[in-house]
Design a protein around this motif. Structure first.
Motif, PDB file in Angstrom:
ATOM      1  N   THR A   5       0.579  -1.132   0.066  1.00 16.12           N
ATOM      2  CA  THR A   5       0.035  -0.103  -0.113  1.00 16.12           C
ATOM      3  C   THR A   5       0.863   1.284   0.170  1.00 16.12           C
ATOM      4  OG1 THR A   5      -0.051  -0.438   2.437  1.00 16.12           O
ATOM      5  CG2 THR A   5      -1.999  -0.874   1.177  1.00 16.12           C
ATOM      6  N   GLY A   6       2.165   1.014  -0.291  1.00 20.24           N
ATOM      7  CA  GLY A   6       3.173   2.280  -0.193  1.00 20.24           C
ATOM      8  C   GLY A   6       2.734   3.120  -1.384  1.00 20.24           C
ATOM      9  N   PRO A   7       3.464   4.342  -1.646  1.00 21.67           N
ATOM     10  CA  PRO A   7       3.232   4.824  -2.797  1.00 21.67           C
ATOM     11  C   PRO A   7       3.291   4.210  -4.173  1.00 21.67           C
ATOM     12  CG  PRO A   7       5.090   5.780  -1.547  1.00 21.67           C
ATOM     13  CD  PRO A   7       4.519   4.745  -0.947  1.00 21.67           C
ATOM     14  N   ALA A   8       2.765   4.807  -5.137  1.00 21.16           N
ATOM     15  CA  ALA A   8       3.184   4.198  -6.641  1.00 21.16           C
ATOM     16  C   ALA A   8       4.294   4.425  -7.180  1.00 21.16           C
ATOM     17  CB  ALA A   8       1.856   4.805  -7.519  1.00 21.16           C
ATOM     18  N   ILE A   9       4.631   5.647  -7.097  1.00 26.15           N
ATOM     19  CA  ILE A   9       5.950   6.222  -7.503  1.00 26.15           C
ATOM     20  C   ILE A   9       6.803   7.045  -6.425  1.00 26.15           C
ATOM     21  CG2 ILE A   9       7.251   7.467  -9.304  1.00 26.15           C
ATOM     22  CD1 ILE A   9       4.313   7.334 -10.970  1.00 26.15           C
ATOM     23  N   GLU A  10       8.117   6.633  -6.253  1.00 26.16           N
ATOM     24  CA  GLU A  10       8.757   7.663  -5.498  1.00 26.16           C
ATOM     25  C   GLU A  10      10.070   7.918  -6.178  1.00 26.16           C
ATOM     26  OE1 GLU A  10       9.234   7.126  -0.830  1.00 26.16           O
ATOM     27  OE2 GLU A  10       8.630   5.181  -1.779  1.00 26.16           O
ATOM     28  N   LEU A  11      10.624   9.095  -6.491  1.00 27.12           N
ATOM     29  CA  LEU A  11      11.788   9.432  -6.512  1.00 27.12           C
ATOM     30  C   LEU A  11      12.855  10.153  -5.426  1.00 27.12           C
ATOM     31  CD1 LEU A  11       9.937  10.464  -9.184  1.00 27.12           C
ATOM     32  CD2 LEU A  11      12.157  10.861 -10.180  1.00 27.12           C
ATOM     33  N   ARG A  12      13.877   9.579  -5.148  1.00 21.83           N
ATOM     34  CA  ARG A  12      14.528   9.848  -3.983  1.00 21.83           C
ATOM     35  C   ARG A  12      15.835  10.474  -4.457  1.00 21.83           C
ATOM     36  NH1 ARG A  12      13.662   4.661  -0.401  1.00 21.83           N
ATOM     37  NH2 ARG A  12      11.561   4.538   0.046  1.00 21.83           N
ATOM     38  N   GLY A  13      16.074  11.872  -4.255  1.00 23.16           N
ATOM     39  CA  GLY A  13      17.124  12.337  -4.696  1.00 23.16           C
ATOM     40  C   GLY A  13      17.770  12.139  -6.104  1.00 23.16           C
ATOM     41  N   ALA A  14      16.823  11.693  -6.870  1.00 27.47           N
ATOM     42  CA  ALA A  14      17.195  11.251  -8.412  1.00 27.47           C
ATOM     43  C   ALA A  14      17.912  12.503  -9.065  1.00 27.47           C
ATOM     44  CB  ALA A  14      15.882  10.746  -9.067  1.00 27.47           C
ATOM     45  N   SER A  15      18.952  12.118  -9.803  1.00 27.07           N
ATOM     46  CA  SER A  15      19.553  13.150 -10.741  1.00 27.07           C
ATOM     47  C   SER A  15      19.878  12.297 -12.112  1.00 27.07           C
ATOM     48  CB  SER A  15      20.958  13.608 -10.196  1.00 27.07           C
ATOM     49  OG  SER A  15      20.640  14.197  -8.961  1.00 27.07           O
ATOM     50  N   LYS A  16      19.890  13.077 -13.058  1.00 27.88           N
ATOM     51  CA  LYS A  16      20.270  12.466 -14.548  1.00 27.88           C
ATOM     52  C   LYS A  16      21.317  13.506 -15.363  1.00 27.88           C
ATOM     53  CE  LYS A  16      20.420   9.406 -17.764  1.00 27.88           C
ATOM     54  NZ  LYS A  16      20.790   8.285 -17.479  1.00 27.88           N
ATOM     55  N   ILE A  17      22.330  12.883 -15.405  1.00 26.72           N
ATOM     56  CA  ILE A  17      23.351  13.712 -15.934  1.00 26.72           C
ATOM     57  C   ILE A  17      23.757  12.830 -17.545  1.00 26.72           C
ATOM     58  CG2 ILE A  17      25.836  14.245 -16.222  1.00 26.72           C
ATOM     59  CD1 ILE A  17      25.669  14.225 -13.138  1.00 26.72           C
ATOM     60  N   PHE A  18      23.534  13.720 -18.616  1.00 25.54           N
ATOM     61  CA  PHE A  18      23.567  12.981 -19.953  1.00 25.54           C
ATOM     62  C   PHE A  18      25.055  13.288 -20.504  1.00 25.54           C
ATOM     63  CE2 PHE A  18      18.884  13.498 -20.149  1.00 25.54           C
ATOM     64  CZ  PHE A  18      18.495  12.251 -20.427  1.00 25.54           C
ATOM     65  N   ARG A  19      25.819  12.309 -21.201  1.00 28.14           N
ATOM     66  CA  ARG A  19      26.886  12.617 -21.848  1.00 28.14           C
ATOM     67  C   ARG A  19      26.419  13.276 -23.356  1.00 28.14           C
ATOM     68  NH1 ARG A  19      31.670  11.608 -20.752  1.00 28.14           N
ATOM     69  NH2 ARG A  19      31.330  10.330 -19.072  1.00 28.14           N
ATOM     70  N   THR A  20      26.993  14.672 -23.568  1.00 34.39           N
ATOM     71  CA  THR A  20      26.590  15.127 -24.846  1.00 34.39           C
ATOM     72  C   THR A  20      27.423  14.784 -26.219  1.00 34.39           C
ATOM     73  OG1 THR A  20      27.999  16.926 -24.545  1.00 34.39           O
ATOM     74  CG2 THR A  20      25.771  17.191 -23.453  1.00 34.39           C
ATOM     75  N   PRO A  21      26.821  14.564 -27.217  1.00 35.37           N
ATOM     76  CA  PRO A  21      27.794  14.274 -28.386  1.00 35.37           C
ATOM     77  C   PRO A  21      29.262  14.914 -28.342  1.00 35.37           C
ATOM     78  CG  PRO A  21      25.431  14.905 -29.068  1.00 35.37           C
ATOM     79  CD  PRO A  21      25.445  15.261 -27.630  1.00 35.37           C
ATOM     80  N   SER A  22      29.283  15.953 -27.780  1.00 34.26           N
ATOM     81  CA  SER A  22      30.770  16.864 -27.812  1.00 34.26           C
ATOM     82  C   SER A  22      31.493  16.309 -26.807  1.00 34.26           C
ATOM     83  CB  SER A  22      30.412  18.190 -27.972  1.00 34.26           C
ATOM     84  OG  SER A  22      29.827  18.624 -26.905  1.00 34.26           O
ATOM     85  N   GLY A  23      31.022  15.334 -25.839  1.00 26.53           N
ATOM     86  CA  GLY A  23      31.699  14.666 -24.729  1.00 26.53           C
ATOM     87  C   GLY A  23      31.576  15.251 -23.680  1.00 26.53           C
ATOM     88  N   GLY A  24      30.886  16.403 -23.523  1.00 27.45           N
ATOM     89  CA  GLY A  24      30.509  16.997 -22.093  1.00 27.45           C
ATOM     90  C   GLY A  24      29.465  16.396 -21.470  1.00 27.45           C
ATOM     91  N   LEU A  25      29.429  16.883 -20.373  1.00 28.38           N
ATOM     92  CA  LEU A  25      28.255  16.483 -19.274  1.00 28.38           C
ATOM     93  C   LEU A  25      27.211  17.346 -19.272  1.00 28.38           C
ATOM     94  CD1 LEU A  25      30.464  14.567 -16.641  1.00 28.38           C
ATOM     95  CD2 LEU A  25      29.192  13.810 -18.369  1.00 28.38           C
ATOM     96  N   HIS A  26      25.989  16.788 -19.169  1.00 26.32           N
ATOM     97  CA  HIS A  26      24.619  17.917 -19.194  1.00 26.32           C
ATOM     98  C   HIS A  26      23.694  17.328 -18.216  1.00 26.32           C
ATOM     99  CE1 HIS A  26      21.876  20.719 -20.471  1.00 26.32           C
ATOM    100  NE2 HIS A  26      20.896  19.804 -20.271  1.00 26.32           N
ATOM    101  N   THR A  27      23.449  18.037 -16.990  1.00 25.28           N
ATOM    102  CA  THR A  27      22.571  17.613 -16.173  1.00 25.28           C
ATOM    103  C   THR A  27      21.309  18.084 -16.320  1.00 25.28           C
ATOM    104  OG1 THR A  27      24.565  18.013 -14.371  1.00 25.28           O
ATOM    105  CG2 THR A  27      22.316  17.866 -13.670  1.00 25.28           C
ATOM    106  N   ALA A  28      20.480  17.045 -16.501  1.00 26.47           N
ATOM    107  CA  ALA A  28      19.051  17.412 -16.990  1.00 26.47           C
ATOM    108  C   ALA A  28      18.186  17.542 -15.975  1.00 26.47           C
ATOM    109  CB  ALA A  28      18.599  16.371 -17.916  1.00 26.47           C
ATOM    110  N   VAL A  29      18.113  16.703 -14.854  1.00 26.13           N
ATOM    111  CA  VAL A  29      17.473  16.913 -13.514  1.00 26.13           C
ATOM    112  C   VAL A  29      18.424  16.589 -12.372  1.00 26.13           C
ATOM    113  CG1 VAL A  29      15.336  16.267 -14.359  1.00 26.13           C
ATOM    114  CG2 VAL A  29      16.575  14.589 -13.584  1.00 26.13           C
ATOM    115  N   ARG A  30      18.237  17.270 -11.385  1.00 25.50           N
ATOM    116  CA  ARG A  30      18.989  17.052 -10.128  1.00 25.50           C
ATOM    117  C   ARG A  30      18.129  16.960  -8.654  1.00 25.50           C
ATOM    118  NH1 ARG A  30      18.862  22.585  -7.791  1.00 25.50           N
ATOM    119  NH2 ARG A  30      17.898  23.804  -9.500  1.00 25.50           N
ATOM    120  N   GLU A  31      18.629  15.947  -8.015  1.00 32.02           N
ATOM    121  CA  GLU A  31      18.111  15.649  -6.627  1.00 32.02           C
ATOM    122  C   GLU A  31      16.658  15.840  -6.687  1.00 32.02           C
ATOM    123  OE1 GLU A  31      20.424  18.431  -4.277  1.00 32.02           O
ATOM    124  OE2 GLU A  31      22.278  17.695  -5.626  1.00 32.02           O
TER     125      GLU A  31
END
Ligand SMILES: Nc1ncnc2c1ncn2[C@@H]1O[C@H](COP(=O)(O)OP(=O)(O)O)[C@@H](O)[C@H]1O
Ligand SMILES: [Mg+2]
Length: 271
Positions: A5-31
């Motif tokens: 009976t817990g929550p359906a969805i939980e994000l806990r401190g979720a971050s997503k960093i993508f690697r860009t085509p030029s080799g850099g890093l791009h933070t799309a969402v944070r915590e």
């Protein structure tokens, strides 16, 4: 439905960093911290390019978080599960299949016998008002009708979780309002938990139990607003209620600031 009976969805401190085509890093969402209760309709609003779609891909299992946790029904998400249904802005119909065959596709894929899949598909087509269109092909339908096919094709799978990414953005204003009403009607019987992403604040308030405001990118949750408007709702009338206008103003104060920040950075880096 699963028994815990817990929550359906939980994000806990979720971050997503993508690697860009030029080799850099791009933070799309944070915590990101976000909880969606069972049967709850949550709308996520935020400026263009802030990370709303990325948030959905984390919940869907299409992408893994770089940091933090994403749980569905209490379990870490691993790949795309069959509890989850999606509706996107673009039509996700198979152009070479009839309407009926499109709506049957999900159940057939999951091994439901043909006759049963057909009966279920017809039931959902009737509910979205397309009973007499089952032999048409998607290109022979209007945009609103194609969206109805997409809704039927999603609900026919009895999703416990429904992820919607600006599903009605490409429709004209009147069709949008109709589709919103229809979505609420379809959803109200199901008990599904919904995450509905939109950049349209009015749409989010009209639909949701809870509106989550994201910051300018990289997005994190800025504020969460409870929407206590009565259900069942009709979007065209609910938006005229004084309570609607009050909550709109309150949320816009929060969201507007993020939209301004995004604009000031320039249109160049927001896709
Ligand atoms: N696969 C990817 N690789 C690199 N960058 C990405 C990828 N997907 C999204 N982004 C970037 O992450 C940011 C957030 O994107 P997105 O989640 O699509 O925003 P929104 O849906 O809020 O408009 C954007 O700057 C976008 O360009
Ligand atoms: Mg998006």
């Amino acid at each position: 439905m699963s028994t815990d009976t817990g929550p359906a969805i939980e994000l806990r401190g979720a971050s997503k960093i993508f690697r860009t085509p030029s080799g850099g890093l791009h933070t799309a969402v944070r915590e990101l911290d976000l909880t969606v209760a069972r049967g709850e309709f949550v709308a996520v609003v935020g400026p263009t390019g802030c990370g709303k779609s990325t948030t959905l891909t984390l919940v869907s299992g299409l992408e893994e978080p770089t940091d933090g946790e994403v749980l569905v029904a209490g379990q870490p998400v691993e790949g795309v599960g069959d509890k989850v249904g999606f509706v996107f802005q673009q039509d996700a119909t198979f152009p070479w299949r009839t309407v009926l065959s499109n709506v049957m596709a999900g159940p057939r894929f999951r091994g439901v016998p043909k006759a049963e899949a057909k009966a279920k598909a017809r039931e959902w087509l009737a509910r979205v008002g397309l009973a007499s269109f089952e032999d048409r092909y998607p290109h022979q339908l209007s945009g609103g009708q194609r969206k109805r096919v997409a809704l039927a094709a999603t609900f026919v799978n009895d999703p416990e979780i429904l992820l919607m990414d600006e599903p009605f953005s490409a429709l004209d204003v009147q069709t949008r309002a109709l589709m919103s009403d229809e979505l609420l009607e379809l959803w109200e019987g199901t008990g599904a938990s919904v995450v509905f992403v939109t950049h349209d604040l009015e749409e989010s308030i009209a639909l949701a139990d809870k509106v989550v405001v994201m910051t300018a990118g990289p997005a994190t949750v800025k504020q969460v607003f409870d929407i206590d408007l009565p259900r069942p709702r009709k979007v065209e009338s609910v938006r005229l209620l004084p309570e609607f206008i009050d909550i709109y103003r309150e949320i816009w104060e929060s969201l507007g600031e993020e939209v301004r920040i995004t604009r000031e950075r320039g249109a160049a880096d927001v896709a």
